[in-house]
Scaffold this motif. Structure first.
Motif, PDB file in Angstrom:
ATOM      1  N   ALA A   8      34.578  40.669  41.369  1.00 32.48           N
ATOM      2  CA  ALA A   8      33.904  41.195  42.561  1.00 32.48           C
ATOM      3  C   ALA A   8      34.420  40.503  43.829  1.00 32.48           C
ATOM      4  O   ALA A   8      34.595  41.151  44.867  1.00 32.48           O
ATOM      5  N   GLY A   9      34.683  39.209  43.767  1.00 30.93           N
ATOM      6  CA  GLY A   9      35.209  38.485  44.921  1.00 30.93           C
ATOM      7  C   GLY A   9      36.595  38.964  45.316  1.00 30.93           C
ATOM      8  O   GLY A   9      36.885  39.177  46.502  1.00 30.93           O
ATOM      9  N   VAL A  10      37.463  39.160  44.331  1.00 32.90           N
ATOM     10  CA  VAL A  10      38.796  39.702  44.592  1.00 32.90           C
ATOM     11  C   VAL A  10      38.670  41.104  45.184  1.00 32.90           C
ATOM     12  O   VAL A  10      39.337  41.452  46.162  1.00 32.90           O
ATOM     13  N   GLY A  11      37.784  41.913  44.597  1.00 37.03           N
ATOM     14  CA  GLY A  11      37.589  43.277  45.083  1.00 37.03           C
ATOM     15  C   GLY A  11      37.108  43.316  46.519  1.00 37.03           C
ATOM     16  O   GLY A  11      37.598  44.110  47.325  1.00 37.03           O
ATOM     17  N   GLY A  42      47.640  52.361  49.680  1.00 37.99           N
ATOM     18  CA  GLY A  42      46.857  53.103  48.684  1.00 37.99           C
ATOM     19  C   GLY A  42      46.815  52.398  47.345  1.00 37.99           C
ATOM     20  O   GLY A  42      45.764  52.318  46.704  1.00 37.99           O
ATOM     21  N   ILE A  43      47.953  51.861  46.929  1.00 39.30           N
ATOM     22  CA  ILE A  43      48.010  51.121  45.659  1.00 39.30           C
ATOM     23  C   ILE A  43      47.160  49.860  45.754  1.00 39.30           C
ATOM     24  O   ILE A  43      46.404  49.523  44.835  1.00 39.30           O
ATOM     25  N   GLY A  69      42.050  46.847  44.542  1.00 41.95           N
ATOM     26  CA  GLY A  69      40.799  46.225  44.976  1.00 41.95           C
ATOM     27  C   GLY A  69      39.584  46.948  44.439  1.00 41.95           C
ATOM     28  O   GLY A  69      38.601  46.324  44.017  1.00 41.95           O
ATOM     29  N   TRP A  70      39.645  48.271  44.439  1.00 41.87           N
ATOM     30  CA  TRP A  70      38.547  49.080  43.918  1.00 41.87           C
ATOM     31  C   TRP A  70      38.359  48.822  42.422  1.00 41.87           C
ATOM     32  O   TRP A  70      37.233  48.660  41.950  1.00 41.87           O
ATOM     33  N   ALA A  71      39.448  48.765  41.671  1.00 39.29           N
ATOM     34  CA  ALA A  71      39.371  48.507  40.231  1.00 39.29           C
ATOM     35  C   ALA A  71      38.768  47.131  39.954  1.00 39.29           C
ATOM     36  O   ALA A  71      37.953  46.973  39.036  1.00 39.29           O
ATOM     37  N   PHE A 114      42.004  34.823  46.145  1.00 41.24           N
ATOM     38  CA  PHE A 114      42.810  35.977  46.531  1.00 41.24           C
ATOM     39  C   PHE A 114      43.288  35.837  47.976  1.00 41.24           C
ATOM     40  O   PHE A 114      44.452  36.097  48.285  1.00 41.24           O
ATOM     41  N   GLN A 115      42.402  35.415  48.858  1.00 40.71           N
ATOM     42  CA  GLN A 115      42.779  35.293  50.271  1.00 40.71           C
ATOM     43  C   GLN A 115      43.841  34.213  50.467  1.00 40.71           C
ATOM     44  O   GLN A 115      44.773  34.397  51.251  1.00 40.71           O
TER      45      GLN A 115
END
Length: 144
Positions: free
Chosen positions: A14-17, A50-51, A56-58, A92-93
């Motif tokens: 969730a944090g990465v997303g 888009g990719i 991020g959505w996944a 991620f950041q």
């Protein structure tokens, strides 16, 4: 994997997303500062966005599904989830700010400006989230 480990993993997804979502929406779409890949045409940049958005959505969907499964089973450990969330977001950041921006030079935060304040802010916020994640991780391990 234990409830602590699965909670941390769900939080990390969730944090990465969330980090990817905020980056994509704010810096790519609203401010138009960069694309995920800026070394080619604008069309290639949009495809790369888009990719990146799909990635991020996944990650967010995986995090939400793990969260829901843990709650259903009664094994959600909220401090471990928040630890994973902060570690995922900050990790991620920091990866984006150091590896993607500097090592691979896929894109910069902005162009035609002095990057120093942007880089320091971007990476400092990442380190702050990582520190909060580590503190929560240590606290949840002590409680066990």
């Amino acid at each position: 994997m234990t409830g602590h480990g699965r909670s941390r993993l769900g939080g990390a997804f969730a944090g990465v997303g969330l980090a990817a979502f905020v980056d994509e929406v704010v810096f790519h779409q609203l401010l138009h500062w960069h694309h995920f890949y800026d070394k080619a045409s604008s069309e290639a940049g949009l495809v790369s966005d888009g990719i990146f958005h799909a990635f991020g959505w996944a990650a967010m969907v995986a995090g939400v599904f793990l969260f829901a499964d843990l709650r259903r089973r009664g094994s959600l450990v909220k401090p471990a989830w928040w630890s994973g969330f902060c570690l995922g977001l900050g990790g991620f950041q920091l990866y984006d700010g150091t590896f993607q921006h500097k090592a691979l030079e896929l894109h910069q935060i902005r162009y035609d400006v002095d990057l120093t304040p942007y880089d320091w802010t971007w990476n400092s916020v990442a380190v702050l989230f990582l520190l909060v994640g580590v503190v929560l991780l240590v606290r949840t391990r002590r409680r066990r």
